[in-house]
Motif scaffolding. Sequence first.
Motif, PDB file in Angstrom:
ATOM      1  N   LEU A   1      -1.747  -5.460  -6.127  1.00 39.84           N
ATOM      2  CA  LEU A   1      -1.661  -4.925  -4.778  1.00 39.84           C
ATOM      3  C   LEU A   1      -1.638  -6.096  -3.808  1.00 39.84           C
ATOM      4  O   LEU A   1      -2.369  -7.077  -3.998  1.00 39.84           O
TER       5      LEU A   1
ATOM      6  N   LEU B   1      -3.509   2.253 -12.165  1.00 41.45           N
ATOM      7  CA  LEU B   1      -4.166   1.401 -11.170  1.00 41.45           C
ATOM      8  C   LEU B   1      -5.507   0.929 -11.716  1.00 41.45           C
ATOM      9  O   LEU B   1      -6.332   1.740 -12.147  1.00 41.45           O
TER      10      LEU B   1
ATOM     11  N   VAL C   1      -0.952  -1.751 -11.933  1.00 45.00           N
ATOM     12  CA  VAL C   1      -1.204  -2.439 -10.664  1.00 45.00           C
ATOM     13  C   VAL C   1      -2.682  -2.808 -10.619  1.00 45.00           C
ATOM     14  O   VAL C   1      -3.547  -1.949 -10.857  1.00 45.00           O
TER      15      VAL C   1
ATOM     16  N   LEU D   1       2.416   1.843  -3.387  1.00 50.65           N
ATOM     17  CA  LEU D   1       1.387   2.257  -4.338  1.00 50.65           C
ATOM     18  C   LEU D   1       1.004   3.716  -4.134  1.00 50.65           C
ATOM     19  O   LEU D   1       0.882   4.479  -5.104  1.00 50.65           O
TER      20      LEU D   1
ATOM     21  N   ARG E   1       0.829  -1.199   0.000  1.00 48.23           N
ATOM     22  CA  ARG E   1       0.000   0.000   0.000  1.00 48.23           C
ATOM     23  C   ARG E   1       0.869   1.258   0.000  1.00 48.23           C
ATOM     24  O   ARG E   1       0.593   2.225  -0.714  1.00 48.23           O
TER      25      ARG E   1
END
Length: 218
Positions: free
Chosen positions: A200, A133, A172, A122, A119
């Motif tokens: 993720l 994303l 992602v 990201l 996290r």
Amino acid sequence: MSKDNDLNDLAERAGALGNTHRLTLLEILKKGPLSVDELASRANLSLPNTSRHLQVLRRASLVEAQREGKYVFYRLGEISEYKALIAALRAVRERNAAAVRDLRLDYLRAREQLEPISREELLSRLKDDAVTLIDVRPESEFSSGHIPGALNVPLGLLEACIGQFPSTQEIVAYCRGPHCILSFEAVAALQALGYKVRRLEDGLPQWSAAGLSVVTTP
């Protein structure tokens, strides 16, 4: 009763449940006794077919019959026993589904070419606009809440949306969490097409639980 006879008897009773039409009749009878005609109508079966299924269920002591005038009414032999049988079958089904899902997850993890993204990483890469994303959950789940900046690309629409992704930017993918296979499937499909893609490490529930921003779509 000998052990063999006992097992044969159990097998006969179990076999009585091994038919969709018979299970349908039992489910209908949960609401109360009905005539053969009414059962046939509600189950969308012919009268002869309904009668044959009811005889199988009666031999297995799953239903009981009572004549009232010219009509024969059937009811469940013991509703609590029937509910317990169905609950046990459903438990086996769920356990099997979970086992299959876990095997699939293990297989997909073994095929991953890149480590999942955290996290924290990201968040940093989103701030730098250095990653695309994608949320591969169904649209209804995406609308209820998603990570800011995510594109909704349900797994079934992935191929049709390929053109939306910059070929030079890492992708992602995320879904419902570490035990959901959607992001694994998306990563495998995109890697096969030559994209640099990771998933993720968890999903939206964990993102939200960490106090990170979640947005909804009207």
